[in-house]
Enzyme design. Structure first.
Site: not given
Ligand code: AMP
Length: 261
Positions: A25, A29-32, A141, A169
């Site tokens: 969405m 950030h580093e997670g993405h 996760q 992350v």
């Molecule tokens: P979102 O944009 O929040 O819908 O997230 C897109 C994808 O990134 C989803 O699969 C989330 O689980 C993953 N995601 C979001 N935050 C993190 C994070 N801190 N570490 C790892 N993956 C993440």
């Protein structure tokens, strides 16, 4: 990197080879970025979808104020080696007359706390899988229940798709990165650290043979939990919790045993 806004154009841009899809969405950030890099390392073509999916927001949730910055996201995606950024409009994804929903059934405490949320998630994921036709889809996760819902969707509807779940992350203090962290004021950000700290203590309690849920409840340091629960995701047993910090709802989880797949 190609930016594609229509389904038709995406279908035409879809090259041969192993396609990895990362649904997002935005507000990267580093997670993405960790998901984009994993896909880059494992696939021939990396497609990232950027769509703030109205169908997964409840009536009183933050759809309107959800952070959006497509030009920043575009730069970050390109730097991470993404080939195609798919940025459809709501009209493109849900044209007048669309009425089919995918509901995978029970979706844990997060599903109960957010009625309709996982129906929106499952529906948009199946649509994206049909549009992009990836061999692999990447999830974090951080949203463990979401990953479990997608796993169930893939099994129940016999989709030919590998689901990869990658570790959460965190920032240097242990707070799970989230687009919603942008809502936190500095003092709230400090208070929010109680959530990952309580989960760590919950895991320690579990390893000592005591009740992890009770431990998290006792260690939340004044944060109000929506729920604290044990969940099975893939082959892993995880401890998950949601809590409010001011007006912001945060979720987090920790693996107790086994492996997320
Ligand atoms: P979102 O944009 O929040 O819908 O997230 C897109 C994808 O990134 C989803 O699969 C989330 O689980 C993953 N995601 C979001 N935050 C993190 C994070 N801190 N570490 C790892 N993956 C993440």
């Amino acid at each position: 990197m190609k930016i594609v806004r229509s389904i038709e154009e995406l279908r035409q841009a879809r090259p041969d080879g192993r396609i990895g899809l990362v649904p997002t969405m935005g507000a990267f950030h580093e997670g993405h970025l960790s998901l984009f890099r994993a896909a880059r390392g494992e696939c021939d073509v990396v497609v990232v979808s950027l769509f703030v999916n109205p169908a997964q927001f409840g009536a009183n949730e933050d759809l309107e104020r959800y952070p959006r910055d497509e030009s920043r996201d575009g730069k970050l995606a390109e730097e991470a080696g993404v080939d195609v950024l798919f940025v459809p409009s709501a009209e493109e994804m849900y044209p007048d007359g669309s009425g089919t929903w995918v509901d995978v059934g029970r979706a844990g405490a997060e599903g109960e706390a957010r009625p309709g949320h996982f129906r929106g998630v499952a529906t948009i994921c199946l649509k994206l899988f049909n549009i992009v036709r990836p061999q692999v889809a990447y999830f974090g996760q951080k949203d463990a229940q979401q990953a479990a819902v997608v796993g169930q969707l893939v099994r129940d509807l016999n989709l030919e798709l590998e689901v990869r779940i990658l570790p959460t992350v965190r920032d240097a203090n242990g707070l799970a990165l989230s687009s919603r962290n942008a809502y936190l004021r500095p003092a709230e950000r400090e208070r929010a650290l109680a959530l990952p700290r309580a989960l760590l203590k919950g895991r320690n309690a579990f390893l000592r043979g005591s009740d992890p849920v009770k431990t998290v409840r006792a260690e939340l340091n004044g944060l109000e939990p929506d729920y604290i629960e044990l969940l099975d995701v893939g082959d892993a047993r995880i401890l998950a919790a949601a809590a409010r910090v001011g007006g912001t709802r945060l979720i987090d989880n920790i693996v107790l045993e086994g492996e997320l797949k």
